[in-house]
Design a protein around this motif. Sequence first.
Motif, PDB file in Angstrom:
ATOM      1  N   PRO A 170       0.826  -1.209   0.000  1.00 13.90           N
ATOM      2  CA  PRO A 170       0.000   0.000   0.000  1.00 13.90           C
ATOM      3  C   PRO A 170       0.864   1.265   0.000  1.00 13.90           C
ATOM      4  N   GLY A 171       0.364   2.323  -0.622  1.00 15.42           N
ATOM      5  CA  GLY A 171       1.111   3.557  -0.775  1.00 15.42           C
ATOM      6  C   GLY A 171       1.613   4.160   0.524  1.00 15.42           C
ATOM      7  N   GLU A 172       0.886   3.948   1.620  1.00 12.79           N
ATOM      8  CA  GLU A 172       1.298   4.565   2.876  1.00 12.79           C
ATOM      9  C   GLU A 172       2.357   3.752   3.616  1.00 12.79           C
ATOM     10  N   VAL A 173       2.708   2.568   3.095  1.00  9.85           N
ATOM     11  CA  VAL A 173       3.703   1.726   3.738  1.00  9.85           C
ATOM     12  C   VAL A 173       5.028   1.851   2.998  1.00  9.85           C
ATOM     13  N   LEU A 174       6.075   2.192   3.726  1.00 10.02           N
ATOM     14  CA  LEU A 174       7.419   2.233   3.165  1.00 10.02           C
ATOM     15  C   LEU A 174       8.160   1.022   3.714  1.00 10.02           C
ATOM     16  N   THR A 175       8.664   0.169   2.828  1.00  9.09           N
ATOM     17  CA  THR A 175       9.329  -1.042   3.273  1.00  9.09           C
ATOM     18  C   THR A 175      10.419  -1.448   2.301  1.00  9.09           C
ATOM     19  N   SER A 176      11.433  -2.107   2.815  1.00  8.83           N
ATOM     20  CA  SER A 176      12.484  -2.639   1.956  1.00  8.83           C
ATOM     21  C   SER A 176      12.195  -4.094   1.578  1.00  8.83           C
ATOM     22  N   VAL A 177      11.165  -4.655   2.159  1.00  6.93           N
ATOM     23  CA  VAL A 177      10.829  -6.055   1.913  1.00  6.93           C
ATOM     24  C   VAL A 177      10.149  -6.194   0.554  1.00  6.93           C
ATOM     25  N   ARG A 178      10.622  -7.120  -0.260  1.00 10.39           N
ATOM     26  CA  ARG A 178      10.104  -7.292  -1.612  1.00 10.39           C
ATOM     27  C   ARG A 178       9.263  -8.549  -1.795  1.00 10.39           C
ATOM     28  N   ASN A 179       9.259  -9.429  -0.804  1.00 10.09           N
ATOM     29  CA  ASN A 179       8.528 -10.684  -0.934  1.00 10.09           C
ATOM     30  C   ASN A 179       7.267 -10.614  -0.085  1.00 10.09           C
ATOM     31  N   THR A 191      -1.082  -9.746   5.189  1.00  3.27           N
ATOM     32  CA  THR A 191       0.028  -9.906   4.255  1.00  3.27           C
ATOM     33  C   THR A 191       1.270 -10.293   5.029  1.00  3.27           C
ATOM     34  N   ALA A 192       1.862 -11.409   4.633  1.00  2.41           N
ATOM     35  CA  ALA A 192       3.138 -11.832   5.205  1.00  2.41           C
ATOM     36  C   ALA A 192       4.232 -11.221   4.339  1.00  2.41           C
ATOM     37  N   ARG A 193       5.188 -10.589   4.960  1.00  2.00           N
ATOM     38  CA  ARG A 193       6.319 -10.010   4.233  1.00  2.00           C
ATOM     39  C   ARG A 193       7.569 -10.738   4.704  1.00  2.00           C
ATOM     40  N   VAL A 194       8.327 -11.240   3.747  1.00  2.00           N
ATOM     41  CA  VAL A 194       9.481 -12.071   4.067  1.00  2.00           C
ATOM     42  C   VAL A 194      10.761 -11.375   3.636  1.00  2.00           C
ATOM     43  N   LYS A 195      11.641 -11.181   4.583  1.00  2.00           N
ATOM     44  CA  LYS A 195      12.973 -10.669   4.284  1.00  2.00           C
ATOM     45  C   LYS A 195      13.943 -11.563   5.046  1.00  2.00           C
ATOM     46  N   SER A 196      14.814 -12.194   4.304  1.00  3.37           N
ATOM     47  CA  SER A 196      15.677 -13.157   4.950  1.00  3.37           C
ATOM     48  C   SER A 196      17.051 -13.169   4.319  1.00  3.37           C
ATOM     49  N   THR A 197      18.040 -13.429   5.127  1.00  2.00           N
ATOM     50  CA  THR A 197      19.381 -13.634   4.607  1.00  2.00           C
ATOM     51  C   THR A 197      19.700 -15.124   4.547  1.00  2.00           C
TER      52      THR A 197
END
Length: 135
Positions: free
Chosen positions: A61-70, A118-124
Amino acid sequence: MPTYSIGQAAGLLGVSAETVRRWADGGQLRMDRGGAGNRVIDGVSLAAFAKERAAGLHPVPGEVLTSVRNSFAGIVTKVTLDEVIAQVEIQSGPHRLVSVVSREAVEELGIEVGVRATARVKSTNVHIDRAGGRS
């Protein structure tokens, strides 16, 4: 280059074989004839189609700023709570995602069975398995 049957492509895309046939007949997905005369899809074309089709399915959503792409938009199917921790399961299309978060977060967000989430996944640390042998 690997090739896929209509059924295999359907399984990878999470749709019916008939849907894959319609996409091919409509010119959206390129198919060729294999050695036995069966319709096949080359792996590179299928990968490009899958990526194009997925674009925008789970927008941030436009109001959410995130680096997560998944991102996996879905519905909460199970919530298990104890005094401090919660386990939340989300079904997003063919994908089942399980997350362990604080009970406080679940309560603040109003997470319960049947709620869209919405699950957002950021993993190394992401493991990749390759199906089948080399072509």
